[in-house]
Design a protein around this motif. Structure first.
Motif, PDB file in Angstrom:
ATOM      1  N   GLY A  40       0.817  -1.053  -0.076  1.00  0.00           N
ATOM      2  CA  GLY A  40      -0.001   0.005   0.011  1.00  0.00           C
ATOM      3  C   GLY A  40       0.869   1.126   0.170  1.00  0.00           C
ATOM      4  N   LEU A  41       1.890   1.218   0.620  1.00  0.00           N
ATOM      5  CA  LEU A  41       2.839   2.427   0.892  1.00  0.00           C
ATOM      6  C   LEU A  41       3.459   2.722  -0.572  1.00  0.00           C
ATOM      7  CD1 LEU A  41       4.265   1.755   4.428  1.00  0.00           C
ATOM      8  CD2 LEU A  41       2.976   3.734   3.790  1.00  0.00           C
ATOM      9  N   SER A  42       3.807   1.512  -1.192  1.00  0.00           N
ATOM     10  CA  SER A  42       4.522   1.641  -2.594  1.00  0.00           C
ATOM     11  C   SER A  42       3.428   2.308  -3.434  1.00  0.00           C
ATOM     12  CB  SER A  42       5.082   0.600  -3.120  1.00  0.00           C
ATOM     13  OG  SER A  42       5.568  -0.565  -2.146  1.00  0.00           O
ATOM     14  N   GLN A  43       2.460   1.742  -3.475  1.00  0.00           N
ATOM     15  CA  GLN A  43       1.237   2.193  -4.415  1.00  0.00           C
ATOM     16  C   GLN A  43       1.063   3.591  -4.107  1.00  0.00           C
ATOM     17  OE1 GLN A  43      -1.644  -0.818  -3.157  1.00  0.00           O
ATOM     18  NE2 GLN A  43      -1.298  -1.965  -5.303  1.00  0.00           N
ATOM     19  N   LYS A  44       0.880   4.166  -2.850  1.00  0.00           N
ATOM     20  CA  LYS A  44       0.675   5.565  -2.606  1.00  0.00           C
ATOM     21  C   LYS A  44       1.813   6.440  -2.994  1.00  0.00           C
ATOM     22  CE  LYS A  44      -3.230   5.597  -0.688  1.00  0.00           C
ATOM     23  NZ  LYS A  44      -4.338   6.065  -1.353  1.00  0.00           N
ATOM     24  N   ALA A  45       3.207   5.803  -2.775  1.00  0.00           N
ATOM     25  CA  ALA A  45       4.263   6.719  -3.172  1.00  0.00           C
ATOM     26  C   ALA A  45       4.269   6.788  -4.778  1.00  0.00           C
ATOM     27  CB  ALA A  45       5.610   5.901  -2.819  1.00  0.00           C
ATOM     28  N   ALA A  46       3.715   5.634  -5.509  1.00  0.00           N
ATOM     29  CA  ALA A  46       3.703   5.732  -6.934  1.00  0.00           C
ATOM     30  C   ALA A  46       2.756   6.917  -7.445  1.00  0.00           C
ATOM     31  CB  ALA A  46       3.670   4.386  -7.652  1.00  0.00           C
ATOM     32  N   GLU A  47       1.786   7.133  -6.870  1.00  0.00           N
ATOM     33  CA  GLU A  47       0.698   7.888  -7.112  1.00  0.00           C
ATOM     34  C   GLU A  47       0.594   9.350  -6.580  1.00  0.00           C
ATOM     35  OE1 GLU A  47      -3.107   6.510  -4.516  1.00  0.00           O
ATOM     36  OE2 GLU A  47      -2.469   5.273  -6.361  1.00  0.00           O
ATOM     37  N   THR A  48       1.383   9.780  -5.697  1.00  0.00           N
ATOM     38  CA  THR A  48       1.215  10.981  -5.044  1.00  0.00           C
ATOM     39  C   THR A  48       1.652  12.281  -5.896  1.00  0.00           C
ATOM     40  OG1 THR A  48       1.948  12.155  -2.947  1.00  0.00           O
ATOM     41  CG2 THR A  48       3.708  11.071  -3.996  1.00  0.00           C
ATOM     42  N   ASP A  49       1.266  13.295  -5.983  1.00  0.00           N
ATOM     43  CA  ASP A  49       1.550  14.652  -6.468  1.00  0.00           C
ATOM     44  C   ASP A  49       2.134  15.415  -5.457  1.00  0.00           C
ATOM     45  OD1 ASP A  49      -0.741  15.208  -5.164  1.00  0.00           O
ATOM     46  OD2 ASP A  49      -1.853  15.742  -6.944  1.00  0.00           O
ATOM     47  N   ALA A  50       2.324  15.028  -4.168  1.00  0.00           N
ATOM     48  CA  ALA A  50       3.348  15.936  -3.354  1.00  0.00           C
ATOM     49  C   ALA A  50       4.617  16.297  -3.864  1.00  0.00           C
ATOM     50  CB  ALA A  50       3.142  15.139  -2.040  1.00  0.00           C
ATOM     51  N   ASP A  51       5.204  17.037  -3.119  1.00  0.00           N
ATOM     52  CA  ASP A  51       6.556  17.448  -3.598  1.00  0.00           C
ATOM     53  C   ASP A  51       7.457  16.906  -2.797  1.00  0.00           C
ATOM     54  OD1 ASP A  51       6.005  19.242  -5.753  1.00  0.00           O
ATOM     55  OD2 ASP A  51       5.376  20.790  -4.053  1.00  0.00           O
ATOM     56  N   ILE A  52       7.179  16.819  -1.449  1.00  0.00           N
ATOM     57  CA  ILE A  52       7.888  16.038  -0.520  1.00  0.00           C
ATOM     58  C   ILE A  52       7.310  14.773   0.090  1.00  0.00           C
ATOM     59  CG2 ILE A  52       9.284  16.333   1.883  1.00  0.00           C
ATOM     60  CD1 ILE A  52       9.225  19.223   1.270  1.00  0.00           C
ATOM     61  N   ILE A  53       7.885  13.787   0.076  1.00  0.00           N
ATOM     62  CA  ILE A  53       7.346  12.451   0.729  1.00  0.00           C
ATOM     63  C   ILE A  53       8.104  12.417   1.989  1.00  0.00           C
ATOM     64  CG2 ILE A  53       7.071   9.800   0.637  1.00  0.00           C
ATOM     65  CD1 ILE A  53       7.039  10.271  -2.442  1.00  0.00           C
ATOM     66  N   VAL A  54       7.300  12.223   3.281  1.00  0.00           N
ATOM     67  CA  VAL A  54       7.974  11.923   4.574  1.00  0.00           C
ATOM     68  C   VAL A  54       7.579  10.616   4.553  1.00  0.00           C
ATOM     69  CG1 VAL A  54       8.056  12.421   7.034  1.00  0.00           C
ATOM     70  CG2 VAL A  54       7.564  14.326   5.320  1.00  0.00           C
ATOM     71  N   PHE A  55       8.688   9.638   4.827  1.00  0.00           N
ATOM     72  CA  PHE A  55       8.613   8.423   4.726  1.00  0.00           C
ATOM     73  C   PHE A  55       8.528   7.886   6.262  1.00  0.00           C
ATOM     74  CE2 PHE A  55       7.389   4.849   1.639  1.00  0.00           C
ATOM     75  CZ  PHE A  55       7.201   3.986   2.584  1.00  0.00           C
ATOM     76  N   ALA A  56       7.528   7.553   6.842  1.00  0.00           N
ATOM     77  CA  ALA A  56       7.766   7.043   8.409  1.00  0.00           C
ATOM     78  C   ALA A  56       7.649   5.784   8.357  1.00  0.00           C
ATOM     79  CB  ALA A  56       6.528   7.806   9.320  1.00  0.00           C
ATOM     80  N   GLY A  57       8.968   5.278   8.120  1.00  0.00           N
ATOM     81  CA  GLY A  57       9.056   3.814   8.117  1.00  0.00           C
ATOM     82  C   GLY A  57      10.501   3.208   8.303  1.00  0.00           C
ATOM     83  N   VAL A  58      11.055   2.426   7.423  1.00  0.00           N
ATOM     84  CA  VAL A  58      12.528   2.028   7.425  1.00  0.00           C
ATOM     85  C   VAL A  58      13.017   2.528   6.081  1.00  0.00           C
ATOM     86  CG1 VAL A  58      12.412   0.631   9.406  1.00  0.00           C
ATOM     87  CG2 VAL A  58      12.071  -0.316   7.091  1.00  0.00           C
ATOM     88  N   HIS A  59      14.485   2.427   5.964  1.00  0.00           N
ATOM     89  CA  HIS A  59      14.985   2.902   4.968  1.00  0.00           C
ATOM     90  C   HIS A  59      14.823   2.395   3.505  1.00  0.00           C
ATOM     91  CE1 HIS A  59      18.629   3.871   2.564  1.00  0.00           C
ATOM     92  NE2 HIS A  59      18.863   5.178   3.386  1.00  0.00           N
TER      93      HIS A  59
END
Ligand code: 13P
Ligand code: SF4
Length: 308
Positions: A40-59
C-alpha cells in the motif's frame, strides 16, 4: 511547541505527504496521511503528487519511494532506521549467487536494499508474494530472497521449488514458542494470526497468515473473535483503533522487554520530533544513484502492475 499542529502546518506549506507503516509509534500513525503495509505504501508513493514524501518507516521503504519518484524529495525521520532482513542480503554476495544460477528468475521481497532490487527481475511484498510467484511459468526456476521464512511459506503454499537466500527478520524470529503455548493456555479461545516472516513452527499455530494489512482486514472481518497477534506490536494501535471492542494480545517474545511483545527497534527510531525536524529541514534525504534507479525501477513497476 505543539508538534502535531506544526507538522500539519509545514505539511500544507510544503505540499508534503506523510506515509507511515503500521509498525510506527501511534502518534506518527495518527498524523500520517496514509498508514499501510509495504505494498500500500509503494502504491501511494507511486501515485502521489506531493513535492515532498515524508516516509515514516524504514530505509528500504523510503528508498522504494525514491526509486518511484526520483525528482521528488524523500525524507526519513531517522536515517539509521534500517532493517535486519535487508542487511542480511549484501549486494556483492547476492550478485555472485544470482550469477551462479543464471537460468533462475530472481524474485526479491521488498525488504531489501535498492542494490538488491537492481539485481532482481521482480519485487514482491508479503501481500502479493503468492500471486507474484504463481505468475512465473511453472518450468522456470526461481531464486527468492532475502527472507527464508517467507520463502519457505511460499514454497509450502505454491508447491514451487525455490532457491532461498538465508535471511530473516530479527523481530519475527523473536517469538517464543514456549511462551506462546503458555499464553494460549491462558487464553484458549483466542485465535493466533501471524505474519509470514515468522518461523514455520509459529506459522503452524496460526488460523490466518498474511501481511500487516491482511491481518488487520482479517480481524475486521472477525470482530466477534479474540486474537493473539504474531507480528510487530505497532500493528495493535491500528487494530485497536478500528476494532475497539475486539480483544487482542501480542504474541510473546523470547526476551523479556517492557511490553513483553516483539518490537522493531528500527521502526521505533522515528519519533514525532524527528518527523517534525525532517520536514522542517528537508533532511535527512534519501538518495539513490541513477544507475541503480534505472535497474531497480522495472522490477518494482512489474510488481505494481501485477498487484492492480
Ligand atoms: P508488510 O507490512 O508489507 O506486511 O511488511 C511487514 C514488515 O516487516 C515491514 O518491515
Ligand atoms: Fe525489518 Fe523486521 Fe523491522 Fe520489518 S520488522 S523493518 S523486516 S527488522
Amino acid at each position: 511547541m505543539d508538534l502535531v499542529k506544526e507538522i500539519k502546518r509545514l505539511k500544507e506549506e510544503k505540499n508534503a505527504v506523510i506515509l507511515a507503516h503500521y509498525y510506527q509509534i501511534g502518534e506518527i500513525q495518527d498524523i500520517a496521511d496514509y498508514v499501510g503495509d509495504s505494498l500500500g505504501l509503494s502504491q501511494k508513493a507511486a501515485e502521489t503528487d506531493a513535492d515532498i514524501i515524508v516516509f515514516a518507516g524504514v530505509h528500504f521503504m523510503a528508498e522504494t519511494a525514491k526509486i518511484l519518484n526520483p525528482t521528488k524529495t524523500v525524507v526519513l525521520p531517522d536515517v539509521n532506521a534500517g532493517c535486519s532482513l535487508a542487511d542480511s542480503c549484501p549486494p556483492e554476495a547476492f550478485e555472485k549467487f544470482t550469477k551462479a544460477h543464471p537460468d533462475h528468475v530472481v524474485i526479491t521481497y521488498v525488504n531489501c536494499s535498492a542494490e538488491i532490487k537492481a539485481l532482481s527481475d521482480i519485487v514482491c511484498t508479503s501481500s502479493n508474494a503468492l500471486k507474484i510467484v504463481n505468475s512465473i511459468p511453472k518450468e522456470t526456476p526461481i531464486i527468492f530472497a532475502p527472507d527464508k521464512n517467507l520463502g519457505a511459506y511460499i514454497i509450502k503454499e505454491t508447491g514451487r521449488d525455490m532457491l532461498l537466500w538465508d535471511g530473516s527478520c530479527i523481530v519475527h524470529e523473536a517469538f517464543s514458542m514456549d511462551k506462546l503455548i503458555e499464553l494460549h493456555k491462558k487464553y484458549p479461545d483466542y485465535k493466533i494470526i501471524a505474519h509470514p516472516e515468522s518461523e514455520e513452527h509459529i506459522l503452524n499455530t496460526a488460523t490466518y497468515i498474511g501481511s500487516t494489512s491482511g491481518m488487520i482486514n482479517y480481524v475486521k472481518e472477525h470482530q466477534d473473535q479474540k486474537f493473539i497477534v504474531a507480528t510487530e506490536a505497532g500493528i495493535l494501535h491500528k487494530m485497536q483503533q478500528e476494532m475497539p471492542n475486539t480483544e487482542l494480545v501480542p504474541a510473546p517474545a523470547k526476551e523479556d522487554n517492557t511490553c513483553a511483545c516483539s518490537e522493531c527497534h528500527f521502526m521505533k527510531m522515528n519519533t514525532l520530533q524527528k518527523l517534525y525536524d525532517c520536514l522542517l529541514n528537508e533532511s535527512p534525504q534519501i538518495h539513490v544513484p541513477e544507475h541503480i534507479i534505472d535497474r531497480a525501477l522495472l522490477p518494482i513497476e512489474r510488481m505494481l502492475e501485477l498487484s492492480k
